[in-house]
Structures are given as C-alpha cells and as structure tokens.
Scaffold this motif. Structure first.
Motif, PDB file in Angstrom:
ATOM      1  N   GLN A  72       1.802 -34.435  26.926  1.00  0.00           N
ATOM      2  CA  GLN A  72       0.621 -33.497  25.776  1.00  0.00           C
ATOM      3  C   GLN A  72       1.331 -33.853  24.111  1.00  0.00           C
ATOM      4  O   GLN A  72       1.295 -34.989  23.265  1.00  0.00           O
ATOM      5  N   PHE A 107      -6.018 -21.056  20.766  1.00  0.00           N
ATOM      6  CA  PHE A 107      -4.592 -21.499  21.890  1.00  0.00           C
ATOM      7  C   PHE A 107      -3.658 -19.869  22.879  1.00  0.00           C
ATOM      8  O   PHE A 107      -3.385 -19.508  20.933  1.00  0.00           O
ATOM      9  N   SER A 144      -9.137 -23.160  23.892  1.00  0.00           N
ATOM     10  CA  SER A 144      -8.005 -23.863  24.127  1.00  0.00           C
ATOM     11  C   SER A 144      -6.810 -22.669  25.462  1.00  0.00           C
ATOM     12  O   SER A 144      -6.312 -22.061  24.960  1.00  0.00           O
ATOM     13  N   GLU A 171       1.033 -37.645  21.317  1.00  0.00           N
ATOM     14  CA  GLU A 171       0.353 -36.373  20.542  1.00  0.00           C
ATOM     15  C   GLU A 171      -0.464 -37.906  19.872  1.00  0.00           C
ATOM     16  O   GLU A 171      -1.733 -37.072  18.439  1.00  0.00           O
ATOM     17  N   ASN A 182      -3.867 -24.320  25.828  1.00  0.00           N
ATOM     18  CA  ASN A 182      -3.164 -25.351  25.467  1.00  0.00           C
ATOM     19  C   ASN A 182      -2.332 -24.575  24.350  1.00  0.00           C
ATOM     20  O   ASN A 182      -3.070 -23.422  24.329  1.00  0.00           O
ATOM     21  N   VAL A 205      -4.928 -32.109  20.569  1.00  0.00           N
ATOM     22  CA  VAL A 205      -6.299 -31.893  20.458  1.00  0.00           C
ATOM     23  C   VAL A 205      -6.599 -32.169  18.927  1.00  0.00           C
ATOM     24  O   VAL A 205      -7.703 -32.566  18.785  1.00  0.00           O
ATOM     25  N   THR A 233       1.168 -28.301  22.753  1.00  0.00           N
ATOM     26  CA  THR A 233       0.283 -28.810  22.798  1.00  0.00           C
ATOM     27  C   THR A 233      -1.254 -29.260  22.560  1.00  0.00           C
ATOM     28  O   THR A 233      -1.740 -30.202  23.082  1.00  0.00           O
ATOM     29  N   GLY A 234      -1.591 -28.700  21.661  1.00  0.00           N
ATOM     30  CA  GLY A 234      -2.793 -28.307  21.137  1.00  0.00           C
ATOM     31  C   GLY A 234      -2.716 -29.564  20.042  1.00  0.00           C
ATOM     32  O   GLY A 234      -3.878 -29.365  19.246  1.00  0.00           O
ATOM     33  N   ALA A 264      -9.799 -22.367  16.431  1.00  0.00           N
ATOM     34  CA  ALA A 264      -9.516 -22.635  17.506  1.00  0.00           C
ATOM     35  C   ALA A 264      -8.557 -21.259  17.737  1.00  0.00           C
ATOM     36  O   ALA A 264      -7.549 -20.609  17.285  1.00  0.00           O
ATOM     37  N   SER A 300     -13.675 -25.525  25.074  1.00  0.00           N
ATOM     38  CA  SER A 300     -12.881 -25.609  25.702  1.00  0.00           C
ATOM     39  C   SER A 300     -12.314 -27.716  25.851  1.00  0.00           C
ATOM     40  O   SER A 300     -13.217 -28.461  24.854  1.00  0.00           O
ATOM     41  N   SER A 301     -10.465 -27.774  25.871  1.00  0.00           N
ATOM     42  CA  SER A 301     -10.188 -28.972  25.114  1.00  0.00           C
ATOM     43  C   SER A 301     -10.975 -30.164  26.572  1.00  0.00           C
ATOM     44  O   SER A 301     -11.253 -31.272  25.668  1.00  0.00           O
TER      45      SER A 301
END
Length: 296
Positions: free
Chosen positions: A39, A102, A76, A43, A78, A86, A82-83, A100, A13-14
């Motif tokens: 976020q 999200f 995540s 960013e 997110n 990350v 918002t990711g 990933a 996870s983030s």
C-alpha cells in the motif's frame, strides 16, 4: 430556526468503497507486513471505484451548500500509514469525505455508534454481524458486476422479512412451511410487523424525501419481496402504521429478484438471504444482511 432533521450518517469500509481486491490478495497470500509495504509503495496509484462507490457518490450528491443531509465516514482496518492511499483516492474522486477511523487490523465496528452511524457497509462479515448486534443497520457488500446508473436518482431496494421487518413471519415459514406462513399472515393482517434492522435507515431516507417535492425527489425506494398475495396485506398495513414512504413494492411470489432489481435500476439491494444476494450482485450492488432465521 433550522428545523431540518438530523443528517444521515453512513459508515463504510475501504473495501466497500474502492476496489481493493488486489491489495487484499497480497494480504491473504503474503501477510500483513507485505500488505502494508504494498500500500505504501502504491499510495500514489489511485484506487478504482468499488461496489458501493456509486451509492456513496449519489448519497453525497444529496447535500447542498447550506444543507448537509448525508455524511459518509470511512471506517477502515488499515493503519493511518496504509490508509493514505485511500485518502488520496478519495481526494482524486472528489468525494467530500473528511472523517475516518483507521484501526490497524482490529475491527472498526466499535466506532459505528460513536460516529452516530445509521448504516454500516463493509466487506468483512464479522464486522457487519457485530454492528448489527450493536443495533446498527449493516450489510456485507459482496463482490459483483454491478451496473453503473448515471441518471442521478438514488434508488435503494430492500427485502422485507429480516431486513425492514423482523424475522417473525419468516421463522414461521422456515419452521412450519408455506401454508402455515400464509395462514398466519392472513390472520395477523391488521397487526403491524415488528421492525427489522433496516427500519430506522428507511425512516431516515423517508425524512430526507420529505424535504423535496415528490415529483422531483432524488431518492426512490423499493420493497422487493418473495411474498405474494395474500401475504401482501400485512406488509402494506405495517408500512402505513409506521408512516413510512415506499415508492415501489414488488411482490414476486418466489421469482428470482435479479432482473426486477435491474429493471428498477437499484444502486444497492439489501437482503438477508445469501442466495438472493448472489444472483442480485451480478446485476446491481448488493449487501447481505446476516440477520434472522435464515442466518442461524
């Protein structure tokens, strides 16, 4: 023909990979919309490493140009929006993470199996319990002040009962006491313990270790258990029956584990008991495995 074993897949996870505590406080205090805005506004601000960052970096360092031994996948809560922060941070830290999921607030654990993950690390206990129930090794990464180990060797430490092994023996200890536990383990010394949630993960590490000259292997594992003699024999015979390599075994007889984990130089320690994790997390990265009788 390439006969190298399947790669080891880690889902993370983030919040386990990066320090998102400030962002999480915004979420807890002001809600989801404020968190999303925060976020997006930040960013371009690179996230600092989280508790499991060092572990991930060393795992990915096991890969070579023509041999991908490990893949790390971001799972995540997110959103893709918002990711972005990350992924920007992943790029900044030069981590070769390309896959990933999200999930915009819903639990990402359901993708653990789809990605073929051997281990799931998260800061969310509910996600971890769900992953364990689905048959994947999983642990809740707890906040702590883990020390950075820069020697390059990956060192992973495990508790025994309810982590590598089932909670069969620990259940006797909890329900009947130390004397009954010791007597049961002596009488069952020749009977291998059933596997626990982290057996398959340790087997995967052992397969990777087998690819290296033992004198120069970049992975070192340790069993760090509260057991002591005479309850040691069943553990040793179990690992032998499983054909699993363990590099160090510490039978501590109830002593506090934290100092031994620091002496070993663990990059992470997995234990089913929250009290052991609480003290260990002040010295090394630690993951709580909410499995077995201690968590009922």
């Amino acid at each position: 023909m390439n006969t190298r074993p399947e790669k080891l897949v880690i889902g993370i996870s983030s919040r386990a990979l990066f320090d998102l505590e400030e962002s999480h406080r915004v979420f807890e205090t002001d809600g989801r919309e404020a968190y999303c805005n925060y976020q997006i506004e930040h960013e371009e601000n690179v996230l600092e490493p989280g508790v499991a960052f060092g572990l991930v970096r060393k795992l990915l360092a096991l890969n070579e140009a023509e041999s991908e031994r490990v893949e790390v996948i971001l799972l995540s809560r997110n959103s893709a929006d918002t990711g972005l922060r990350v992924f920007n941070s992943i790029a900044h830290h030069k981590l070769p993470i390309t896959r990933a999921a999200f999930t915009s607030g819903s639990s990402p654990y359901r993708y653990v199996s789809a990605f073929g993950a051997d281990l799931f690390l998260s800061a969310d206990p509910d996600d971890v319990r769900a992953a364990l129930k689905a048959g994947c090794a999983a642990a809740t990464i707890v906040p702590g002040h883990s020390l950075a180990h820069e020697d390059g060797e990956l060192k992973i430490a495990f508790d025994g009962d309810a982590v590598l092994f089932s909670d069969e023996a620990e259940r006797i200890f909890k329900e009947q006491g130390l004397e009954a536990f010791a007597a049961s383990e002596v009488s069952s010394a020749g009977k291998p313990l059933p596997g626990g949630p982290f057996k398959a993960f340790l087997e995967a590490l052992t397969r990777i270790q087998a690819e290296f000259d033992p004198a120069r292997c970049p992975i070192r594992t340790a069993l760090v258990t509260s057991r002591s003699a005479p309850a040691h024999e069943r553990v040793i015979r179990t690992l032998r029956a499983w054909h699993i390599r363990i590099d160090e075994a510490l039978f501590l007889g109830g002593m506090t584990k934290a100092e031994f984990l620091e002496a070993f130089g663990a990059d992470i320690f997995f234990d089913d008991q929250a009290t052991h994790i609480g003290s260990a997390s002040q010295r090394v990265a630690a993951g709580h495995v909410p499995h077995g009788v201690a968590n009922e």
